[in-house]
Design a protein around this motif. Structure first.
Motif: not given
Length: 208
Positions: A44-64
């Motif tokens: 479950a912690l691994g799942m949370g970490s993967g979602a964390f990475i996805f959210s950071v990438l999505a935020l950075l990409g959309l912001h740019t």
């Protein structure tokens, strides 16, 4: 106030998409039931970490993207709403179908580190999760993204995913609760599908 409402809406949308049973649920359930409760929680912690990475990438990409092409905000809002409607229809169609969970026999133990890595890779290898993040963020983020969103949203995303799948691991490590949960699949899918459908309609209508 608008930023706080956006944050609440994003949290609700991500929570609705997370609780709908899918590949991640199967992975956590398998490790919890066939290995141990600790293995399920670590996954479950691994799942949370993967979602964390996805959210950071999505935020950075959309912001740019929003900074370079302001009209992209409107376009992504339409596309995000359309995808959420598609996702809602798919969830609702499968609501009555029993989840295909293969028989889980006891297997040789693996390390907790491997269980964590398995959860992380399972989350990152699911392209639908990336699309969900892109759709939800493009639809619900304010056009001027507050700087604190880049810290708060990934943390909230991690907590939603790690928290939900930890609950799954705790409950499904026992045989009877597992059977009871699977019987509730129709209710869970219909609820998640309904929320996604309403959100998708709201996003498309608000973009006009």
């Amino acid at each position: 106030m608008q930023a706080y409402l956006s944050l609440i809406a994003i949290t609700g949308a991500l929570a609705a998409s997370t609780v709908s049973p899918g590949p991640s649920f199967i992975v956590v359930a398998r490790n919890a039931m066939s290995l141990s409760r600790r293995h399920g929680l670590t996954t479950a912690l691994g799942m949370g970490s993967g979602a964390f990475i996805f959210s950071v990438l999505a935020l950075l990409g959309l912001h740019t993207l929003f900074s370079a092409v302001p009209t992209a905000f409107w376009v992504l809002k339409i596309l995000g709403g359309a995808y959420l409607l598609f996702l809602a229809a798919k969830i609702l169609r499968s609501a009555r179908q029993p989840m295909q969970v293969e028989e889980l026999n006891k297997t040789s133990a693996i390390s907790l580190r491997r269980a964590y890595g398995f959860g992380l890779l399972t989350q990152l290898s699911n392209p639908k999760r990336a699309i969900v993040f892109a759709g939800v963020f493009s639809a619900l983020l304010p056009q001027d993204i507050p700087s604190y969103f880049f810290a708060v949203i990934p943390l909230v995303t991690f907590c939603i995913n790690a928290g939900w799948y930890s609950i799954v691991a705790l409950i499904l490590s026992a045989e009877k609760p597992c059977a009871a949960y699977l019987r509730c699949k129709t209710v869970v899918d219909r609820t998640a599908g309904g929320v996604m459908g309403l959100l998708g309609l709201k996003l498309i209508l608000s973009s006009k």
